[in-house]
Design an enzyme around this catalytic site. Structure first.
Site, PDB file in Angstrom:
ATOM      1  CE  LYS A   1      22.459   8.177 -35.526  1.00 13.60           C
ATOM      2  NZ  LYS A   1      22.887   6.930 -34.889  1.00 13.60           N
TER       3      LYS A   1
ATOM      4  CG  ASP B   1      15.100   9.885 -38.221  1.00 11.87           C
ATOM      5  OD1 ASP B   1      16.064  10.589 -37.887  1.00 11.87           O
ATOM      6  OD2 ASP B   1      14.915   8.721 -37.789  1.00 11.87           O
TER       7      ASP B   1
ATOM      8  CD1 TRP C   1      17.410   3.389 -38.627  1.00 15.78           C
ATOM      9  CD2 TRP C   1      16.430   3.640 -36.627  1.00 15.78           C
ATOM     10  NE1 TRP C   1      18.277   2.927 -37.661  1.00 15.78           N
ATOM     11  CE2 TRP C   1      17.707   3.076 -36.424  1.00 15.78           C
ATOM     12  CE3 TRP C   1      15.629   3.876 -35.502  1.00 15.78           C
ATOM     13  CZ2 TRP C   1      18.198   2.751 -35.164  1.00 15.78           C
ATOM     14  CZ3 TRP C   1      16.118   3.549 -34.248  1.00 15.78           C
ATOM     15  CH2 TRP C   1      17.386   2.997 -34.089  1.00 15.78           C
TER      16      TRP C   1
END
Ligand code: PMP
Length: 368
Positions: free
Chosen positions: A197, A173, A101
């Site tokens: 999420k 993040d 990521w």
């Protein structure tokens, strides 16, 4: 209706109560005489939803007044570009490499500025969080970027491994951990998270940014990528993803009713803790992530052999557990990709974690 235990990393499980309420309100909600899917963003009804969401988010995460909350489209991936495009001043930014990521974020940043990895855990197959101290940060870097929780490697920044970046804005993040971990917003310059999420469904990205970092971006930066444009227009410069904001609002109400952040943190630790503990004592499984750096939300572990993992996935599916195949694109130091990964977001019930533990115990008895 077929019901499975949804352990996917995202989009992921939503609370049953939220789905039931959304179903009940599909045709008409809040006395407004229309479906939440039909509501215009230029109405009092939508104002109630979006401002109500922001107020709840501020309360639940303790967001200080000198931070703005922006609701943006484009997912976490659009933020990989928005961040350099909006925060560049000296056109230098430092990144911490903890796997896929932050790498994708870095790959976008290099298009616009001089991005540099100042620390990496690649040597361990991304099974730990590297230490970061102020002397590692370039003096003229505009910001330091971390991925607060790496969904695919099962690592997380936390109080014990928190990066010390001196007075540089820290950008994180938190897509796969926001709402499941202690948070002191004031330690960051910018926090972002996709909603799908822990905070709702797809289509919505939450950006929490310190006021002084919101400045006019360079001329070439598209309107839809400008933080200032979103801040000046209360996130309604164009048509926002209205239904996603509505689901976010229901989710936050559920979050509060269930006991708020401290309760979510406690339950998350309990759910993942029981699986880590079992794995650590198992003859079949091994969690390669260093203990103090383990993610509370994404539990990753490997089987003794890839064949054992395949068998496990098959048997788990038969018992209704879905979404636990690990992430294959990266190899760990032992040349194995992540075999199993279970995502314990807030909506995943404790009873599901207990049922999974029971399944693991039976599997262990049968095959060890
Ligand atoms: N960051 C992290 C940590 C993620 O797990 C994901 C998606 N799984 C993203 C960013 C990208 O989000 P999106 O697909 O919404 O762009």
């Amino acid at each position: 209706m077929k019901k499975v235990w949804n352990l996917y990393p995202g989009p992921s499980i939503l609370p049953h109560e939220v789905l039931v309420r959304a179903q009940a309100e599909m045709l008409e909600f809040g006395g407004y005489g229309m479906s939440p899917m039909e509501v215009s963003h230029r109405t009092k009804s939508f104002d109630d939803i979006i401002y109500g969401s922001e107020a709840l988010l501020r309360e639940l995460l303790g967001i200080p007044d000198n931070y703005k909350v922006l609701y943006m489209p484009g997912g976490g991936t659009a933020q990989f570009s928005c961040i350099p495009l909006n925060l560049m001043r000296n056109k230098k930014a430092d990144y911490i490499d903890t796997g896929i990521w932050p790498e994708l974020a870095y790959n976008e940043a290099v298009r616009y500025l001089d991005a540099k990895y100042i620390a990496s855990s690649a040597d361990g197959g991304y099974n730990y969080i590297p230490k970061v101290t102020p002397d590692m940060v370039r003096p003229d870097a505009d910001y330091v970027y971390i991925c607060g929780n790496n969904t695919d490697h099962g690592t997380a920044f936390n109080e014990t491994n928190f990066p010390d970046v001196g007075d540089k804005p820290l950008v994180t993040d938190m897509t796969s951990i926001i709402g499941s971990q202690e948070i002191d917003v004031a330690k960051y310059g910018l926090i972002f998270a996709g909603a799908q999420k822990n905070l709702g469904c797809t289509g919505l990205t939450i950006v929490i940014i310190r006021d002084d970092l919101i400045q006019e971006a360079e001329k070439f930066v598209p309107m839809m990528y400008r933080y200032k444009q979103f801040a000046d227009n209360q996130s309604m410069y164009n048509t926002p993803p209205t239904y996603s904001v509505y689901i976010h609002y229901l989710l936050l109400q559920w979050f509060k009713e269930k006991g708020g952040l401290s309760k979510m943190i406690e339950d998350t630790k309990k759910k993942s803790g029981m699986i880590y503990d079992f794995v650590d004592h198992s003859e079949l499984w091994n969690c390669p992530v260093q203990r103090e750096d383990r993610s509370p939300t994404n539990v990753c572990y490997n089987g003794k052999t890839p064949e054992l993992e395949e068998l496990f996935l098959e048997e788990a599916k038969k018992e209704g557990f879905e979404g636990i195949k690990g992430f294959g694109r990266y190899k760990r130091a032992d040349q194995r990709s992540v075999g199993i990964r279970m995502s314990f977001y807030n909506a995943f019930p404790m009873e599901g974690a207990e049922a999974f533990l029971d399944f693991m115990k039976r599997f262990e008895e049968k095959y060890s």
